[in-house]
Design a protein around this motif. Structure first.
Motif, mmCIF file in Angstrom:
data_model
loop_
_atom_site.group_PDB
_atom_site.id
_atom_site.type_symbol
_atom_site.label_atom_id
_atom_site.label_comp_id
_atom_site.label_asym_id
_atom_site.label_seq_id
_atom_site.Cartn_x
_atom_site.Cartn_y
_atom_site.Cartn_z
ATOM 1 N N GLY A 38 0.562 -1.008 -0.044
ATOM 2 C CA GLY A 38 0.014 0.111 -0.364
ATOM 3 C C GLY A 38 0.886 1.309 -0.164
ATOM 4 O O GLY A 38 0.267 2.031 -0.137
ATOM 5 N N TYR A 53 1.684 6.831 0.645
ATOM 6 C CA TYR A 53 0.314 5.394 1.118
ATOM 7 C C TYR A 53 -0.669 6.031 -0.513
ATOM 8 O O TYR A 53 -0.604 6.909 -1.273
ATOM 9 C CB TYR A 53 -0.926 5.963 1.810
ATOM 10 N N THR A 54 -0.374 5.195 -1.475
ATOM 11 C CA THR A 54 -1.372 4.726 -2.183
ATOM 12 C C THR A 54 -2.815 4.070 -2.758
ATOM 13 O O THR A 54 -2.558 2.939 -2.152
ATOM 14 C CB THR A 54 -0.504 4.529 -3.521
ATOM 15 N N HIS A 55 -3.576 3.926 -3.167
ATOM 16 C CA HIS A 55 -4.822 3.357 -3.536
ATOM 17 C C HIS A 55 -4.756 2.808 -4.398
ATOM 18 O O HIS A 55 -3.587 2.597 -5.407
ATOM 19 C CB HIS A 55 -5.804 4.008 -3.710
ATOM 20 N N PRO A 56 -5.223 1.027 -3.836
ATOM 21 C CA PRO A 56 -4.418 0.096 -5.001
ATOM 22 C C PRO A 56 -5.689 0.685 -6.996
ATOM 23 O O PRO A 56 -6.388 1.448 -6.730
ATOM 24 C CB PRO A 56 -5.605 -1.107 -5.316
ATOM 25 N N THR A 57 -5.361 0.426 -7.725
ATOM 26 C CA THR A 57 -5.555 0.602 -9.230
ATOM 27 C C THR A 57 -6.461 -0.320 -8.854
ATOM 28 O O THR A 57 -6.871 -1.383 -8.641
ATOM 29 C CB THR A 57 -4.716 0.398 -10.226
#
Length: 164
Positions: A38, A53-57
């Motif tokens: 994440g 933190y990244t949002h899942p594609t």
């Protein structure tokens, strides 16, 4: 430090004067295997690369399928019905098999009786005629002769019949 966060995140302090910026910012080296799920490297609008933190594609939407033709739906619905009818017919024939075998034997017997009658009746009639005529073979027979003559390919035919 919070119990759920494996790394401590500290926000940078806003600087009021450009001279207050530190010249070299030392960031800890993190190996790619140590990056938690994440979290990924991102580039900020000012060009700085940092972990965030990244949002899942979301998965790509599946292409819309072709509509199923009406004949295919009808065939799919009729297939179990036809199969069930064939199964019912097979079960019915299995129950009816002894009766069908008996009827086939009866039909063969009737056919044999009919053939015997067709051949026996003329023999019996011939025997009764001989007995009625006195038993002699020559006196009860009649000979019929026929003579036909025609002149040319399409000529009219003339004939005579003689009874002796």
């Amino acid at each position: 430090m919070h119990a759920d966060t494996p790394y401590e995140i500290t926000p940078t302090t806003p600087y009021s004067h450009p001279a207050d910026h530190p010249t070299v910012v030392r960031q800890p080296v993190i190996l790619p295997a140590e990056i938690p799920p994440g979290v990924d490297w991102v580039t900020l609008p000012n060009g700085v690369r940092t972990l965030a933190y990244t949002h899942p594609t979301p998965p790509a939407a599946a292409p819309a399928g072709q509509p199923i033709p009406a004949w295919a739906k009808t065939t799919a619905l009729l297939a179990p019905t036809v199969g069930g009818g064939i199964a019912a017919a097979g079960i019915g024939l299995s129950y009816a098999a002894p009766g069908l075998i008996a009827m086939s034997h009866a039909l063969w017997s009737a056919a044999a009786l009919l053939v015997a009658a067709v051949t026996a009746v003329p023999l019996l009639l011939r025997g009764t005629r001989r007995a009625a005529n006195g038993g002699s073979g020559g006196s009860g027979t009649t000979h019929i002769t026929q003579n036909i003559t025609a002149g040319g390919m399409f000529g009219r035919a003339n004939g005579t019949i003689n009874h002796r």
